[in-house]
Design an enzyme around this catalytic site. Structure first.
Site, PDB file in Angstrom:
ATOM      1  N   HIS A  65       0.872  -1.200  -0.200  1.00  0.00           N
ATOM      2  CA  HIS A  65       0.190   0.151  -0.183  1.00  0.00           C
ATOM      3  C   HIS A  65       1.042   0.797   0.000  1.00  0.00           C
ATOM      4  O   HIS A  65       1.955   1.552   1.245  1.00  0.00           O
ATOM      5  CB  HIS A  65      -0.926  -0.076   1.564  1.00  0.00           C
ATOM      6  CG  HIS A  65      -1.836   0.979   1.474  1.00  0.00           C
ATOM      7  ND1 HIS A  65      -1.896   1.464   2.933  1.00  0.00           N
ATOM      8  CD2 HIS A  65      -2.016   2.120   0.536  1.00  0.00           C
ATOM      9  CE1 HIS A  65      -2.618   2.844   2.782  1.00  0.00           C
ATOM     10  NE2 HIS A  65      -3.408   3.130   0.914  1.00  0.00           N
TER      11      HIS A  65
HETATM   12 CA    CA Z   1       0.244  -0.658  -4.022  1.00  0.00          CA
END
Ligand code: CA
Ligand code: V1P
Ligand code: ZN
Length: 397
Positions: A183
């Site tokens: 992320h």
């Molecule tokens: Ca990513």
């Protein structure tokens, strides 16, 4: 800078300072800057340097990094060495160093390293701003976890945030897309309170069998930035959480559908694409099953939006495959097709030989090389797309 003749035709620029590759995080650390040496050698061996403008950018200065980072943090970063560091020092810990995993070690030349990769991203952004490039590439950047006063997940300085801040001096809206298996939390957080940057990250999200979250533990589909309606950043983050083993067809479909919808709706003036290569099959840290051409499909898709494009690196922990991928993606940018047999005059060709499959070739089959079963059902992905498109409705006030 205005008043200068705009160069004719389509320009791709390659921003690279070879001094980055002489830095070492430590022998057991997965981040190997030498993957950049391999990338550059492949790019040269295929003759791609003749199709691009090459730049050797200077390191970024303290003041340039301070546009995003806290000065106290940068002062620490610029002074700390393996000899003077004190693991019991409170600031050492609070700035993200130490800890059990030692993700962000203090190594020789750390400050030089961060200034070099950041300088390259800023110079790439500069080229887009001046219309000297349609696509500007910095494979040494993409360190998306760094916070304004904290190192995290192998990232000390957030070159992406700095490059986007630079683009924002002339662009009203910048779209950030992140295909690293992790992320892109640092970039999302930096721009959470503005509607001038939209962040979109595809990543693995979830817990392992021992109950530990996949790093950094954030990025569920429900995380869309601030919820307060008075916050301009509301709805300007989109997270696509995926499970182990996602394959080429699923990823390509998701990427095209969701990214296309975001571009249509947000209408960015420029795009920054973080191309972390740890989303490939066989990555030392990643869990996906992507092949090189499926990863490259994302670059091709974004290129076809015909917006000024900044391409940056990121993760990638099986160096030979990182080099293959970024070389392929460099070729995608310039519109070249590369033959599968690696050029015989390639230095370090040993690094690409003696593999079970893929020895001596550019496009080995990486599907399931680490045997991560695909647990992404088509039904779940369909629901994810529906949810993602619904989330886009929160963008307007
Ligand atoms: Ca990513
Ligand atoms: O999982 C963690 C630690 C455990 N703590 C609670 C956090 N760290 C990960 C960090 C991954 C960073 C990815 C960076 C990027 O997105 C951008 C450049 O790719 C981690 C892992 C892992 N398997 O997730 N650190 C290490 N492995 C590690 C292994 C050996 C030596 C040092 C670190
Ligand atoms: Zn990563």
């Amino acid at each position: 800078e205005y008043g200068m003749e705009k160069p004719q035709g389509y320009n791709v620029s390659f921003h690279y300072n070879p001094h980055v590759e002489y830095h070492h995080f430590g022998s057991s650390h997965p981040m190997k800057p030498w993957r950049l040496t391999l990338t550059k050698q492949l790019v040269l061996a295929y003759g791609l340097e003749y199709t691009m403008d090459l730049y050797e950018p200077r390191p970024a200065s303290f003041d340039e990094l301070a546009i995003f980072h806290d000065r106290e943090y940068l002062t620490f970063l610029s002074n700390v060495t393996p000899l003077n560091m004190d693991p019991d020092d409170q600031s050492y810990l609070s700035f993200g160093f130490g800890g059990e995993s030692n993700d962000c070690p203090v190594f020789d030349g750390l400050w030089n390293y961060v200034s070099l990769y950041s300088g390259a991203s800023m110079h790439a952004a500069h080229n887009l701003i001046n219309h000297q490039s349609n696509i500007a590439i910095n494979w040494s950047g993409g360190l998306h976890h760094a916070k304004k006063n904290q190192a995290s997940g192998f990232c000390y300085v957030n070159d992406i945030v700095l490059a986007i801040q630079h683009l924002l001096t002339v662009n009203q809206r910048v779209l950030y897309i992140d295909i690293d298996v992790h992320h892109g939390d640092g970039v999302e957080q930096a721009f959470e309170s503005t509607d001038r940057v939209f962040t979109l990250s595809y990543h693995k999200y979830g817990y392992d069998k021992n109950g530990y979250p996949f790093f950094p533990g954030t990025g569920n589909i429900t995380e869309m930035g601030p919820t307060d309606p008075s916050n301009r950043g509301k709805g300007h983050s989109l997270n696509i959480p995926l499970e182990d083993g996602i394959d080429d067809e699923q990823y390509k479909w998701l990427f095209k559908t969701i990214t296309g919808a975001v571009v249509d709706k947000y209408q960015p003036n420029s795009i920054v694409l973080q191309c972390g290569a740890d989303s490939l099959g066989g990555d030392r840290l990643g869990k996906f099953n992507l092949n090189i051409k499926a990863h490259g499909f994302c670059v091709e898709t974004v290129k076809n939006y015909e917006k000024p494009l900044l391409l940056i690196g990121g993760g990638g922990y099986t160096p030979r495959n990182v080099a293959r991928t970024w070389c392929h993606e460099t070729a995608v940018c310039v519109g070249a097709e590369l033959h599968n047999n690696l050029p015989t005059h390639l230095p370090y060709i040993q690094a690409f030989q003696g593999e079970e499959n893929g020895g001596g070739i550019l496009y080995p089959d990486l599907h399931n090389t680490k045997r991560h079963d695909n647990v992404n059902s088509q039904a779940k992905l369909q629901k994810l797309v529906t949810h993602a498109l619904e989330n886009l409705r929160y963008m307007e006030g």
